[in-house]
Write a protein that holds these residues in place. Sequence first.
Motif, PDB file in Angstrom:
ATOM      1  N   THR A 172       0.565  -0.123  -3.119  1.00 60.13           N
ATOM      2  CA  THR A 172      -0.263   0.910  -3.601  1.00 60.13           C
ATOM      3  C   THR A 172      -1.091   1.847  -2.629  1.00 60.13           C
ATOM      4  OG1 THR A 172      -2.113  -0.125  -4.644  1.00 60.13           O
ATOM      5  CG2 THR A 172      -0.171  -0.285  -5.813  1.00 60.13           C
ATOM      6  N   ASP A 173      -1.332   2.963  -2.878  1.00 56.28           N
ATOM      7  CA  ASP A 173      -2.054   3.780  -2.351  1.00 56.28           C
ATOM      8  C   ASP A 173      -3.414   3.343  -2.250  1.00 56.28           C
ATOM      9  OD1 ASP A 173       0.032   5.468  -1.293  1.00 56.28           O
ATOM     10  OD2 ASP A 173      -0.641   7.147  -2.906  1.00 56.28           O
ATOM     11  N   GLU A 174      -3.789   3.092  -3.195  1.00 55.84           N
ATOM     12  CA  GLU A 174      -5.227   2.236  -3.460  1.00 55.84           C
ATOM     13  C   GLU A 174      -5.368   1.010  -2.318  1.00 55.84           C
ATOM     14  OE1 GLU A 174      -8.205   0.274  -6.597  1.00 55.84           O
ATOM     15  OE2 GLU A 174      -6.366   0.660  -7.275  1.00 55.84           O
ATOM     16  N   LYS A 177      -5.651   2.428   1.214  1.00 50.12           N
ATOM     17  CA  LYS A 177      -6.841   3.289   1.437  1.00 50.12           C
ATOM     18  C   LYS A 177      -8.035   2.240   1.404  1.00 50.12           C
ATOM     19  CE  LYS A 177      -7.688   6.853  -1.060  1.00 50.12           C
ATOM     20  NZ  LYS A 177      -7.735   7.594  -2.396  1.00 50.12           N
ATOM     21  N   GLN A 219       3.408   4.582   3.798  1.00 50.79           N
ATOM     22  CA  GLN A 219       2.150   4.590   3.321  1.00 50.79           C
ATOM     23  C   GLN A 219       0.973   4.069   4.305  1.00 50.79           C
ATOM     24  OE1 GLN A 219       3.489   2.043  -0.012  1.00 50.79           O
ATOM     25  NE2 GLN A 219       2.149   2.961  -1.219  1.00 50.79           N
ATOM     26  N   THR A 222       0.436   6.865   6.959  1.00 49.27           N
ATOM     27  CA  THR A 222      -0.277   7.693   6.184  1.00 49.27           C
ATOM     28  C   THR A 222      -1.789   7.820   6.261  1.00 49.27           C
ATOM     29  OG1 THR A 222       1.553   8.338   4.724  1.00 49.27           O
ATOM     30  CG2 THR A 222      -0.718   9.134   4.001  1.00 49.27           C
ATOM     31  N   TYR A 223      -2.173   6.575   6.147  1.00 51.52           N
ATOM     32  CA  TYR A 223      -3.622   6.228   6.121  1.00 51.52           C
ATOM     33  C   TYR A 223      -4.167   5.833   7.600  1.00 51.52           C
ATOM     34  CZ  TYR A 223      -3.419   7.014   1.150  1.00 51.52           C
ATOM     35  OH  TYR A 223      -3.081   7.611  -0.256  1.00 51.52           O
TER      36      TYR A 223
END
Length: 974
Positions: A172-174, A177, A219, A222-223
């Motif tokens: 998940t993005d969470e 991140k 993902q 991206t971060y």
Amino acid sequence: MKSLIIKSPTISARSIKALLFKVIFLGIFMFKMKPLSDKINTIDFYVGGTIMVNQLIGVPLEGFAEFSRKVAADGAVLLKNDKQVLPITNGEKVAVFGRVQKNYYRSGTGSGGSVHVSYTTNLIDSLRAKSEIHVDEQLASIYDDWIEENPFDDGGGGWAAEPWHQQEMPLTDEIVKQSQAVADKAIVVIGRTAGEDQDNAHEVGSYLLTEEEKSMLKQVTTYFDKVAVVLNTSNIIDTSWLKDYSVQGLIYTWHGGMEGGRAAADVLVGDVTPSGKLTDTVAYAIEDYPSHENYGSDTCNIYQEDIYVGYRYFETFAPDKVQFPFGYGLSYTTFSYSEHTANTVNIDNQAYINVSVKVTNTGSYSGKEAVQVYVEAPQGELGQPLRSLVAFGKTKELSPGESETLMMHVSVNSLTSYDDSGVTGYRSAYVLEAGTYYIHLGANVRETVAVSVDKDLGFIVENTRVIEQLEEALAPLKAFKRLKPGEKRSDGYYNPTYDDVPTRQISMQDRIATRLPREIAQTGDQNYKLKDVADGKVTIDTFIAQLDDAELATIVRGEGMSSPLVTPGTASAFGGVSDTLLHYGIPVGCTADGPSGIRMDSGHKSTQVPIGTLLAATWDTELVEELYVFEGKEMVRNEIDMLLGPGMNLRRHPLNGRNFEYFSEDPYITGMFAVANAKGIMKAGAHATPKHFACNSQEQSRNKVDAVVSERALRQLYLKGFEMIVKEGDARGVMTAYNPINGHWSASNYDLNTTILRGEWGFKGIVMTDWWAHMNDPIQGGEQDRRNTQHMVRAQNDLYMVVANYGAETNAMDDYSLKGLENGQLTRGELQRSARNICNFLIEAPVFNRDQVFKDSFGKLSANQAPSKEGQSLSAAGSVIPSSIGSVTFKIAESGEYRMFAALKSPGTDLSQTACNIVLNGETVATAQTNGTGGEIIKQKLQRIELEEGYYKLELDFTKPGMTIEEISFNKVN
């Protein structure tokens, strides 16, 4: 019941030594459900009632695993390292993504990877052990929890059942991140396996990334600004996705054996500077490989690309298709080359070009550099690749600013080409065509500089000359066209063209008939032992003359797998596999898989080393030779004479499932590492068995797909490594392949095994089939069958591997050796020739110098006290049926010695392999092993065991799943 019993009053130390045999706990005999007394042959060896046991069997060699860690680190190949994403430096915190961080692959599947180890390592735990860096433990714990709920999928553990990849944890993005907020860099780990009997596929989850893996990359990139991808794979996979994601680092750590996780961590944190380089070309797409169009057939695989395999193709015709060139690999440091020279010299009447270069570490890390030498031959009449590897060398570890001068020797003979058509005027000959041979030196096939030779632009040959005149052998029967350089383009590369391949011109019938070995007049037993031959008292022919036809037919059969006559769980026993052969003092040799470590299906432990892909990627033959000295010592410790390896077929296509056992797409580097392997094992006193001879370029339909290939490509590419290991590595064993070559199965291919291997190369050892191989007529070709041992012997493939245990003397397979003798398809002299080859090998094998005894009994086992619930009661005879959980308690009503039998079945194919240990009261007392039975119940003879009156708990330990044991029988021995 037939029995040979030798007691101490009638046996000398010399006879014990000659008759060998070892104590083990296992005996297997396979037969259909028939009366047992018809088939049983027990052989009991003991001295004074004392069983002599090698207590070191199954004990890994000290220091071996630690050294393999060093080798595994040296074979890592760094392909991209922007922004100095690697190494992870002191104080940095790293986030590790991908489940393979925990479920780290150590080897491929099948016989080349089936090694029982005492421990294994993974990447995340190995990184945690590095005190200088920090792991994002919160992310690691998320993976730990998910993996516990989604365990590793081994496909049920059966033969070739394990999937190519594992399910990936959705991100998940969470999660990403949160990790980015605390970590400096991200590592994404992607894993793949492959193996015997199952090719890779041009599908997601195999050669291509899965959607979950792509999503993970998207993902994470991206971060994170700094992302490195670790490829824990058995072979190259598609990396064209690099253009789609902001990935700064890419490194192949391959499969590094049991210490692979620690080795990968060593490289990632900079304890070891990567120095590995590719031994394959990485193209942008699978369709770009020249063999792709003709790959994967079930019946016929045409080698239309001819000698233009891998970089030989790309550097000649299609350089724009290459993502990472052959020989490419980065380092954490940088190197400069200077003072490069080349001159011709004569060494032992052989002409060489000595190439010298000074290598200097110009960076800030210590490191090693592999330097490569290529030749650009004149196109001439034959046509040539623009580059061919002819030498390489590797520096020691150089500190920043330190230099080393490397000297590499290029044999002028290695610049030759084989003319199979006569276009040069010299048919069936290695020729050196007229023209200038340019020498190129550099860090990979692309980054090179031309080196003058004796102050000329290159090595100049004024007139075409013959270097070695041979004879036509292995020419194809089927007509086809092969690739050749055509018109030269303005960019210096060539347009492809095709010409006809020369087909067979000679008469195989006449060749064999005129070269039959003489028959030795049979004398019967003259009381000569094989030790008498070794001592020079009689000739080998005088010894062989004693063997009658039945004994000659027996000696060409090996027994296995998991034979009771040799080390538990190994691949085969051969040589003295009958009472009468033992009487002549012929010892029983032992073979074991495989290239990446000793396989013992009994569960005994050994050391698993890195795969062949990684070994060659080190470009360091001295290092690999030292590794295989350890391997040889571990073989001797486990009383194993022959290791079934190295695997040395060319990696013609990236999808071959068995590529992990092999070294390269290039024949020279394949041969160099095969020689290193063989020399290392021989230094320790044992022997290597190069395989699969030849052209095993795919696993799909491997026992029937015909390799249709030109004689030139065979000699220059596919046989070249085998030639090197025979001539330079002094290999004494060779294993043939399952597949036919130009219509004749490898195991019965006369030109392969006699004309070339023994006649041209001077091979003096033994040739064995792959396990349960097929053969056909070496003259007519035609239908193939496992029973065609008459054709096998005629081709001078000496050993059929394998018949059922206790089945060599009884001809359990019902083979045609003696029938061939009767109908003229085989002569007695040919059988005697194979017997001679086998006996000569055994004289030189470790087994000939071992004092061993064999007793077909586990010994005495104590009973338990009465359990809370009594089980089945057995008296003189009876059977025990294990429960669904694989255990049962039963009572022995009468003390005594019992013979055990197992009724079992396996749904697998005839080449699949399964094994199960039989455990009584916590003690492993026997091992049942079988290939696929098609679901039909068979019965196997196990060993004897002395049981007290009382209770026993029987448990099943499936060391290689896929088998079902219906019952275990205990028959009282009278």
